[in-house]
Design an enzyme around this catalytic site. Sequence first.
Site, PDB file in Angstrom:
ATOM      1  N   ASP A 115     -13.931 -68.087 -34.406  1.00  0.00           N
ATOM      2  CA  ASP A 115     -14.943 -67.029 -34.373  1.00  0.00           C
ATOM      3  C   ASP A 115     -14.948 -66.322 -33.030  1.00  0.00           C
ATOM      4  OD1 ASP A 115     -15.845 -67.513 -36.936  1.00  0.00           O
ATOM      5  OD2 ASP A 115     -17.344 -68.968 -36.290  1.00  0.00           O
ATOM      6  N   TYR A 187     -10.657 -80.222 -31.112  1.00  0.00           N
ATOM      7  CA  TYR A 187     -11.535 -79.271 -30.433  1.00  0.00           C
ATOM      8  C   TYR A 187     -12.237 -79.980 -29.278  1.00  0.00           C
ATOM      9  CZ  TYR A 187     -11.230 -75.813 -34.223  1.00  0.00           C
ATOM     10  OH  TYR A 187     -10.783 -74.882 -35.137  1.00  0.00           O
TER      11      TYR A 187
END
Length: 386
Positions: A115, A187
């Site tokens: 995003d 992540y």
Amino acid sequence: MSDGNPAAVSSKRPCDPSLDDATPSAKLQRSSEPSDPTPAGKPNGGAATGVESEVMAVARNPRAQRYLVAVEYIGTRFSGSQQQPNQRTVVGVLEEAFHRFIGQPVSIFCSSRTDAGVHALSNVCHVDVERISKRKPGEVLTPHEPGVVKRAVNHFLLKNEGDVMVTDVRCVAPDFHARYKALERTYHYRLLSGPESTSVFEKNSAWHISEDLDIQAMKKACSILVGHHDFSSFRAAGCQANSPMRTLDELSVTEVFPFMFFPSSVERSELESSNGSLVYSRTPDIESSGKGSDGSCTNSVKSELKNGEDFGKRSRHRCFVVTARARSFLYHQVRLMVGLLKSVGTGDLTTADVERILDAKTVTAAPHMAPACGLYLANVKYDLNT
């Protein structure tokens, strides 16, 4: 688990049909479940979307060489990784750089969709490049070496803000797909804890929490979430995945040195500890005038002000990194989990609340998710020997 080890599970995990390594053609039939899903209906520019774009990836030019390309980028400079109309995106900038390099348009397919605001230390994509002779149009030449591709593309990227760079290039088989061949994604999420305002050098690179964080409580919360679960409580609206079942191989929290930290020799000796944890020597909590809470200067403060040794030195934040590792994640899953861990760290929630929220199987039970700026796609793992 012990507090010093990251939460992890065995590589032998329960069957999760949604994660089977299907061929690209088989995956096309369920393209609504990407590895890192994007919201339904999200615009994707003039490029093909969904099944259409994946068909383009399969129906490739047989004369082209397929390259696997690793890239890093500053997420706050882009409106996400995927193409969007009238927006600057990672894929858009990469495709422009490749176009300028080889003189013809290309289509780039990312392993993971990020995003707006989400950074990447290493996102991976694949691209087909046909090397055409400039002297004899129509003549196909031997493909470029990976090192040539890296240097040439970075040359053009540097002329376009330089906020995305190619870090590695590899030649791969014609049917290798950056998204479907990925075995694991990792992540990292950075949190800064402390009452001081965030440094300009840390702006848009971490989530600043003014309260202190209880790392031991956060570690216990991590151990509850690791494993094979229904993660509906950590699945944002618009997620395209067919199933909320995911296997979280690791969720850990570690204290690390702040990004902008240049210790003196004295500070380095003070930061060493027998158990390996970081020891911070913080500046006394005084007002900018140099006075204590009662309005008077203490002897130590007077000495510091007199000597001028500490004047202008910024008090450091404590820095924590949350690491999440799995084959695939639901939409906003990592940021929702970090939001929960933060609430546990500040004492707003308990480990019992973590179990309750996980069992609720609805995202409305979870606290607000963490902002995008602290999230980093760190690594995408492949088996490149097969």
